[in-house]
Design an enzyme around this catalytic site. Sequence first.
Site, mmCIF file in Angstrom:
data_model
loop_
_atom_site.group_PDB
_atom_site.id
_atom_site.type_symbol
_atom_site.label_atom_id
_atom_site.label_comp_id
_atom_site.label_asym_id
_atom_site.label_seq_id
_atom_site.Cartn_x
_atom_site.Cartn_y
_atom_site.Cartn_z
ATOM 1 N N CYS A 58 0.819 -1.209 0.000
ATOM 2 C CA CYS A 58 0.000 0.000 0.000
ATOM 3 C C CYS A 58 0.856 1.263 0.000
ATOM 4 C CB CYS A 58 -0.921 -0.005 1.208
ATOM 5 S SG CYS A 58 -0.033 0.177 2.774
ATOM 6 N N ALA A 61 3.102 1.818 2.939
ATOM 7 C CA ALA A 61 4.321 1.003 2.862
ATOM 8 C C ALA A 61 5.365 1.687 1.979
ATOM 9 C CB ALA A 61 3.992 -0.383 2.304
ATOM 10 N N ARG A 92 11.925 -4.585 6.567
ATOM 11 C CA ARG A 92 12.726 -4.396 5.355
ATOM 12 C C ARG A 92 14.184 -4.364 5.788
ATOM 13 N NH1 ARG A 92 13.338 0.601 2.284
ATOM 14 N NH2 ARG A 92 13.465 0.288 0.041
ATOM 15 N N HIS A 191 5.526 6.328 -2.773
ATOM 16 C CA HIS A 191 6.837 6.872 -3.174
ATOM 17 C C HIS A 191 6.667 8.331 -3.585
ATOM 18 C CE1 HIS A 191 7.716 2.544 -4.748
ATOM 19 N NE2 HIS A 191 7.947 2.631 -3.458
HETATM 20 FE FE1 CFM Z 1 12.745 0.625 -5.945
HETATM 21 FE FE2 CFM Z 1 12.288 -1.741 -6.136
HETATM 22 FE FE3 CFM Z 1 10.843 -0.152 -4.529
HETATM 23 FE FE4 CFM Z 1 13.433 -0.766 -3.971
HETATM 24 FE FE5 CFM Z 1 12.641 -2.779 -2.316
HETATM 25 FE FE6 CFM Z 1 11.482 -3.685 -4.520
HETATM 26 FE FE7 CFM Z 1 10.089 -2.132 -2.929
HETATM 27 MO MO1 CFM Z 1 10.715 -4.530 -2.159
HETATM 28 S S1 CFM Z 1 14.199 -1.016 -5.904
HETATM 29 S S2 CFM Z 1 12.359 1.076 -3.850
HETATM 30 S S3 CFM Z 1 14.465 -1.606 -2.248
HETATM 31 S S4 CFM Z 1 10.897 -0.268 -6.640
HETATM 32 S S5 CFM Z 1 12.753 -4.672 -3.169
HETATM 33 S S6 CFM Z 1 12.043 -3.746 -6.697
HETATM 34 S S7 CFM Z 1 9.456 -3.847 -3.944
HETATM 35 S S8 CFM Z 1 10.968 -2.572 -1.039
HETATM 36 S S9 CFM Z 1 9.045 -0.309 -3.258
#
Ligand code: CFM
Length: 540
Positions: A58, A61, A92, A191
């Site tokens: 989500c 997260a 994480r 993000h």
């Molecule tokens: Fe970028 Fe990723 Fe992500 Fe990531 Fe991660 Fe991920 Fe993630 Mo899990 S590189 S920041 S460090 S998109 S592994 S492939 S899914 S936490 S949101």
Amino acid sequence: MAHDAHEVKKEMVAIYPKKLGKKRAEQIVVTELGPDGSVPPIKANVRSSPGIITQRGCAYAGCKGVVIGPSRDILSIVHGPIGCSFYAWLTRRNQTRPPSDSDANFITYCLSTDMTEQEIVFGGEKKLKAAIKEAYDVFHPKAIAVFSTCPVGLIGDDVHAVARQMKEELGINVFAFSCEGYRGVSQSAGHHIANNQLFKHVIGVNELVHEDKFKINLLGEYNIGGDAFVIEDLFRRCGIKLIATFSGNSDYDSMANSHTADLNLVMCHRSINYVAEMMEKKFGIPWLKINFIGAAATAKSLRKIAEYFDDTELKAKVETVIAEEMPKVEVAQQDVRYRCQGKTAMLFVGGSRAHHYQVLFNEMGMEIVAAGYEFGHRDDYEGRKVLPTIKVDADSKNIEEVEVRPDETRYMPRLSSERKAQLTDPELEFQDYVGMMPEMEDGTLVIDDISHHETERLIELYKPSIFCAGIKEKYAVQKMGIPCKQLHSYDYGGPYAGFEGAINFYREVDRMVNMKVWSLLKAPWQTFEPQPEPAPVAAD
Ligand code: CFM
């Protein structure tokens, strides 16, 4: 390839109800590179259909856990029910290394307002204020970040007003995120929300001047399994000054000072391209897409940085480091290739690693048969050139688009227009990202937001040597007799970045794909033999 990917796709979606089948068919694409370098369009960043068992997380997260969480001295307070904090607590593997034991490191803490019915009915702002005050009294942090969970948005607590008030009262930076879990369609929305607030409240508030020559920021590297440590070491050896990483092994002051760098490197495009774009507009800092996953990719990325700064001394240093590291990598590569050549891999993870890790597998001589992101957007699949054609829907409109103008006093273009015009080689990916699909073999399956049913069918049909995903998929996959490597947490391993990380990865994957145990594995129901009916017990 043993299977026709188009047939596999047809078969996979045939089981769905008509409407869902149509939608999934648009999210499953067989790659094919056109003569103009284009790839077939894929539907991405749309809502998951109920019941498909998505891998996604989500917005909360993505904001709290992913982008802000790895920074060690911003004190994070979650405004919401305790479960949202508890299930995000140390889940994480973002590592951090404070300069000394007396420096702040709040990563191991879990702070929550523990919202209950009382606040849901009467409002939670008072409790949030009290929590911020209490946290300040205990920890005396430089900055406090407040994260909203779903109920906060539903009852309408004004977390931003509370943050403003507490900032004034405490005299430290306090800022809040409207990152309720339901915003957007996945963690990707989180993000974006995190990027916006970092940009508005943190970047540019520390004016410390570094006299170094080659000043950079590393964006979208979160130090999972120690990756950032390896990359930092490479920069140090090349004489490159890292001002800030967003946000692996980072602290508040470095991020606040990041506008003084002369180049932004974008590692994970999905999670942080907004910061790169906004910093370009406001401060004139250009960005480059790089990738430190894979030995060849690491060498290429270092060369790109040297090319950007166009400095003979830096170029020489970069070549020295590559020359020192590559022979070790080649020995390891040769060793594993002997056992791994021709084996197959599938990667279904996140919004960038499903692309980056293909490089490592290719370096081992392995073949990618299918890959996909959980929450990538079309630009992550097809390249940024499709950005103007992406339709804005109601879910993306939900997230603020920050209006950015050049800073009145601090905007300073780092490159002359002549120099900029020289950086157009597509290989350089200067302010560009080519995406995952153009770099994949024709005929490979690309699946966005893969469902559990599709995962099972893929495994049954292709029997890949290894499947890469996360903890939610790991044991379901392994019960099918296929080793599953977690590409989010790296299981217990890593680092996998840089030259040293590549060697670690080769060895670990070699061990996994050549382990005999997988062919011996039988689930209890596969060996189950019906037992004879028990004899009737005589009645008294
Ligand atoms: Fe970028 Fe990723 Fe992500 Fe990531 Fe991660 Fe991920 Fe993630 Mo899990 S590189 S920041 S460090 S998109 S592994 S492939 S899914 S936490 S949101």
